[in-house]
Write a protein that holds these residues in place. Sequence first.
Motif, PDB file in Angstrom:
ATOM      1  N   UNK A 146      47.545  27.320  40.314  1.00  0.00           N
ATOM      2  CA  UNK A 146      46.353  27.369  39.369  1.00  0.00           C
ATOM      3  C   UNK A 146      45.984  28.587  39.153  1.00  0.00           C
ATOM      4  N   UNK A 147      46.092  29.639  40.023  1.00  0.00           N
ATOM      5  CA  UNK A 147      45.389  30.980  39.937  1.00  0.00           C
ATOM      6  C   UNK A 147      46.651  31.932  39.773  1.00  0.00           C
ATOM      7  N   UNK A 148      47.841  31.397  39.497  1.00  0.00           N
ATOM      8  CA  UNK A 148      49.293  32.319  39.135  1.00  0.00           C
ATOM      9  C   UNK A 148      49.797  32.851  40.555  1.00  0.00           C
ATOM     10  N   UNK A 149      49.702  31.872  41.797  1.00  0.00           N
ATOM     11  CA  UNK A 149      50.307  32.331  42.901  1.00  0.00           C
ATOM     12  C   UNK A 149      50.079  33.879  43.271  1.00  0.00           C
ATOM     13  N   UNK A 186      35.410  40.027  41.352  1.00  0.00           N
ATOM     14  CA  UNK A 186      34.833  38.994  41.216  1.00  0.00           C
ATOM     15  C   UNK A 186      33.512  38.862  42.264  1.00  0.00           C
ATOM     16  N   UNK A 187      32.294  38.448  42.015  1.00  0.00           N
ATOM     17  CA  UNK A 187      31.306  38.069  43.032  1.00  0.00           C
ATOM     18  C   UNK A 187      30.459  36.696  42.474  1.00  0.00           C
ATOM     19  N   UNK A 220      36.378  33.644  38.340  1.00  0.00           N
ATOM     20  CA  UNK A 220      37.887  33.491  38.825  1.00  0.00           C
ATOM     21  C   UNK A 220      38.841  34.575  38.354  1.00  0.00           C
ATOM     22  N   UNK A 221      38.012  35.736  38.334  1.00  0.00           N
ATOM     23  CA  UNK A 221      38.806  37.119  37.986  1.00  0.00           C
ATOM     24  C   UNK A 221      38.814  37.340  36.690  1.00  0.00           C
TER      25      UNK A 221
END
Length: 238
Positions: A146-149, A186-187, A220-221
Amino acid sequence: MQKTLLALAAASLVSIPAQAEQFWSDTSVSLLNGSNYEFAKDVDITTMTLEHVSGHSWGNLFFFQDRHKGGSYSESYGEFSPSFTLTKLSDDGFFKDINAAFTYEFGTTQGGQSLDNYLFGIGSNLNVPGLDFASATVYMANNEEFYGNSKDYQLTVAFGYSSGNFGIDGFMDYSFSNDVDSKKNSMNFTPQITYNIGPMLGTDNKVKVGVEYSYWTNQFGINDQDQNAVSLLLKAHL
């Protein structure tokens, strides 16, 4: 780095004594209601949460499961997060101990995608004047499809303060993106501000009312995908 952290976690598990003790535990159920969430804009979201935290002779355990629901939107998210004491330090020093930490993030998104992330880290419980508890952990996150590995590093700080029936507790996650060029640092800072109305209701169990504030930059960046949301909170400790 990942192999080292895995080895430390495995060593911690092996060292857990057969007669492990539980020193304390707390389990709660919560109901949140709010809007302005980045993942479901213009929708009023209700979140039901089951949460558990406990202290043991081998370390600590934290677990929670969220269920988000609003209109046609629904999503589940949870974390299972044990930490294993590698060594005890001075109770009077700033760092109380050194722990091997592991977190499993899991869930199902609105689109039906599964979420499985694995975080391995080193942390410590902290002595911070005025706070009931504080901890800091540095993780290496192994994010799945889901986060692109991707892989990145994350600093997690947890804290709690109380005065009578008033309390503030929460966490801050700061993720450092170093594997995928399109991702940004990200925070996520999320405190809960509560008041225990249990005495008014005639029960020894804590029943808290208050608010949760969610401030999440580059969620999520994703660049400039920021969340600034306040939710009403009802939390009953079992």
